[in-house]
Design an enzyme around this catalytic site. Structure first.
Site, short mmCIF file in Angstrom:
data_model
loop_
_atom_site.label_atom_id
_atom_site.label_comp_id
_atom_site.label_asym_id
_atom_site.label_seq_id
_atom_site.Cartn_x
_atom_site.Cartn_y
_atom_site.Cartn_z
N LYS A 49 -16.85 20.79 -16.98
CA LYS A 49 -17.61 19.62 -16.53
C LYS A 49 -18.06 18.84 -17.75
CE LYS A 49 -19.18 17.80 -12.61
NZ LYS A 49 -18.64 17.95 -11.25
P1 NAD Z 1 -21.45 8.90 -6.47
O1 NAD Z 1 -22.10 8.46 -7.72
O2 NAD Z 1 -20.21 8.22 -6.00
O3 NAD Z 1 -22.50 8.86 -5.26
C1 NAD Z 1 -23.73 9.50 -5.29
C2 NAD Z 1 -24.55 9.04 -4.09
O4 NAD Z 1 -25.78 9.75 -4.08
C3 NAD Z 1 -24.91 7.56 -4.15
O5 NAD Z 1 -24.95 7.04 -2.83
C4 NAD Z 1 -26.31 7.58 -4.76
O6 NAD Z 1 -27.08 6.43 -4.43
C5 NAD Z 1 -26.86 8.84 -4.12
N1 NAD Z 1 -27.94 9.46 -4.89
C6 NAD Z 1 -28.03 9.64 -6.22
N2 NAD Z 1 -29.18 10.24 -6.55
C7 NAD Z 1 -29.83 10.46 -5.38
C8 NAD Z 1 -31.09 11.02 -5.05
N3 NAD Z 1 -31.89 11.51 -6.00
N4 NAD Z 1 -31.43 11.10 -3.74
C9 NAD Z 1 -30.61 10.61 -2.79
N5 NAD Z 1 -29.42 10.05 -3.03
C10 NAD Z 1 -29.05 9.97 -4.32
O7 NAD Z 1 -21.17 10.48 -6.65
P2 NAD Z 1 -20.19 11.40 -5.81
O8 NAD Z 1 -18.92 11.51 -6.56
O9 NAD Z 1 -20.16 10.96 -4.38
O10 NAD Z 1 -20.92 12.80 -5.95
C11 NAD Z 1 -21.91 13.24 -5.03
C12 NAD Z 1 -22.01 14.76 -5.11
O11 NAD Z 1 -20.76 15.34 -4.75
C13 NAD Z 1 -22.32 15.33 -6.50
O12 NAD Z 1 -23.06 16.50 -6.33
C14 NAD Z 1 -20.95 15.65 -7.05
O13 NAD Z 1 -20.99 16.61 -8.09
C15 NAD Z 1 -20.30 16.19 -5.80
N6 NAD Z 1 -18.83 16.20 -5.79
C16 NAD Z 1 -18.12 15.07 -6.05
C17 NAD Z 1 -16.74 15.12 -5.99
C18 NAD Z 1 -15.89 13.89 -6.16
O14 NAD Z 1 -14.67 13.99 -5.96
N7 NAD Z 1 -16.43 12.74 -6.47
C19 NAD Z 1 -16.09 16.34 -5.73
C20 NAD Z 1 -16.85 17.46 -5.47
C21 NAD Z 1 -18.22 17.38 -5.52
#
Ligand code: NAD
Length: 413
Positions: free
Chosen positions: A103
């Site tokens: 990561k």
């Molecule tokens: P992103 O930046 O696209 O979206 C994050 C979302 O969460 C946004 O809507 C943001 O406004 C919201 N957010 C941020 N902080 C917040 C808070 N304190 N309270 C409430 N909402 C909040 O990120 P993402 O890629 O969608 O990732 C989201 C989660 O999924 C993370 O934990 C990430 O590690 C995990 N994840 C992502 C992927 C991927 O392919 N992108 C894969 C596996 C896991």
């Protein structure tokens, strides 16, 4: 608040106990293989110089190259990146893709910077960590605060420095530079496959349930889309600025169109306001945390009315939260299984990029569904056979596969 690393280490300790591993092996599995800390100086558009901290952690590479996202957030620190890298190791093993776990992160709030500034930060960070990344060493993907444009800059910086185009150094790239069909939606789609499989175990169909989704980014928005496609009534969603609810079911396509303009879900006119605290206590069947770590602690868990929690985010539930959910009979489909669709299609993207041969979206959708259902089936079977939670079962499978690879390779020298 329980830190992500505390949570990740407690989960590993639980798996080690189930597997009966020695203290030495436990310590090896708990410790990152390699870490790089870098300074990332940025010349702002105003001419001012500011310094950001950057990290890349390779937790384990026994099963293949490191694999994991790159996070841009003001709260990023080395311990968070260590936790996220460890979860990647178990996740890749659970869905049996030939990767280790890694990561990256930069301590920066991307919302405060222009595109040109983010490009400079990304290129400088990439060139600092160049020695440890590459398609056979460590492959990056988008995470919170980064996107396919970020991955194109990483790929370009890496390629320009080596003198030829190397698309396999990142996944989650735009299609014209070697991205894969279906990657952008894969994590959310995989979350919905995992939810469907868990509900089916109780004889329930997605079309019969009401759902709430916290986080409306790359994971949450696509999860909402695929839930809507499956006939689920999505009654509430939030993002960092707040949320919107409609007990009759939100108009998800209209909400996606609203967010595509750059607006927050909280200003959507087809619902009434709901906060990030309130969303966990809503009267829904299915709850999908898809934002940040640590949001389901013992307190939040006590108020949850859902029957199923399917973790789109990494590490959304603390060990205390987990205990409360288990005591209350709420099924948790753990992150390392539920959100693995992203890394599965990242693997497909890497295979395609390395072979320069591209699959159709139907092939990708079918292979993703097959992998997610197979992984869920194996985890659920282990859980039943050994009377474990789905989390402990998934961890036991993931940790065992990593330890096996390590033991078969032997300890050098
Ligand atoms: P992103 O930046 O696209 O979206 C994050 C979302 O969460 C946004 O809507 C943001 O406004 C919201 N957010 C941020 N902080 C917040 C808070 N304190 N309270 C409430 N909402 C909040 O990120 P993402 O890629 O969608 O990732 C989201 C989660 O999924 C993370 O934990 C990430 O590690 C995990 N994840 C992502 C992927 C991927 O392919 N992108 C894969 C596996 C896991």
């Amino acid at each position: 608040m329980t830190s992500p690393l505390t949570t990740a280490l407690a989960q590993l300790a639980s798996a080690v106990e189930i597997l009966g591993y020695s203290p030495g092996l436990h310590e090896m599995l708990a410790t990152p293989r390699r870490e790089m800390h870098v300074a990332v100086p940025l010349r702002r558009d105003s001419g001012e110089i500011v310094l950001h901290r950057g990290y890349r952690v390779q937790h384990n590479i026994s099963r293949g190259p490191g694999k994991g996202g790159l996070r841009y957030a003001a709260s990023v620190d080395i311990d968070e990146v260590r936790a996220l890298a460890m979860w990647m190791t178990w996740k890749c093993a659970v869905v049996d893709v030939p990767y280790g776990g890694a990561k990256g992160g930069v301590t920066i709030d991307p919302r405060q910077y222009s595109q040109a500034e983010l490009e400079r930060v990304t290129r400088r960070y990439t060139s600092e960590i160049m020695p440890i990344i590459g398609p056979e060493r460590d492959i990056m993907a988008p995470d919170i605060g980064t996107d396919e444009q970020t991955m194109a800059w990483v790929m370009d910086t890496y390629s320009v420095n080596l003198g030829y185009t190397i698309p396999g150094v990142t996944t989650g790239k735009p299609l014209p530079v070697g991205g894969s069909l279906g990657r952008a939606t894969a994590t959310g789609r995989g979350v919905v496959h995992a939810a469907a499989a868990a509900l089916a175990d109780d004889g329930v169909d997605l079309a019969e349930v009401r759902a709430a989704v916290q986080g409306f980014g790359k994971v949450g928005s696509h999860a909402a889309h695929w839930l809507h496609e499956a006939g689920t009534r999505v009654v509430a969603v939030t993002d960092v600025d707040g949320g919107t609810r409609n007990d009759d079911g939100l108009d998800v396509p209209a909400l996606l169109a609203h967010v595509a303009t750059g607006a927050s879900v909280s200003s959507f006119e087809g619902g009434t306001p709901v906060s990030n605290d309130e969303i966990f206590a809503l009267d829904v069947d299915l709850l999908i945390p898809a934002a940040v770590e640590g949001v389901i602690d013992a307190d939040t868990a006590t108020g949850i009315k859902a029957r199923w929690v399917v973790e789109g985010a990494n590490g959304p539930t603390t060990p205390e939260g987990d205990r409360v959910l288990a005591d209350r009979g709420i099924v948790v489909v753990p992150d390392i299984l539920a959100n693995a669709g992203g890394v599965v299609v990242s693997y497909f993207e890497w295979v395609q990029a390395n072979q320069a041969y591209w699959w159709t979206s139907e092939e990708i959708a079918e292979r993703l569904a097959q992998r997610m259902h197979a992984a869920y089936g194996a985890v659920a079977e282990t859980a039943r056979d050994q009377s474990l939670s789905l989390r402990d079962a998934a961890l036991a499978i993931g940790v065992r596969r990593v330890a096996e690879a390590h033991q078969i390779r032997g300890l050098y020298p």
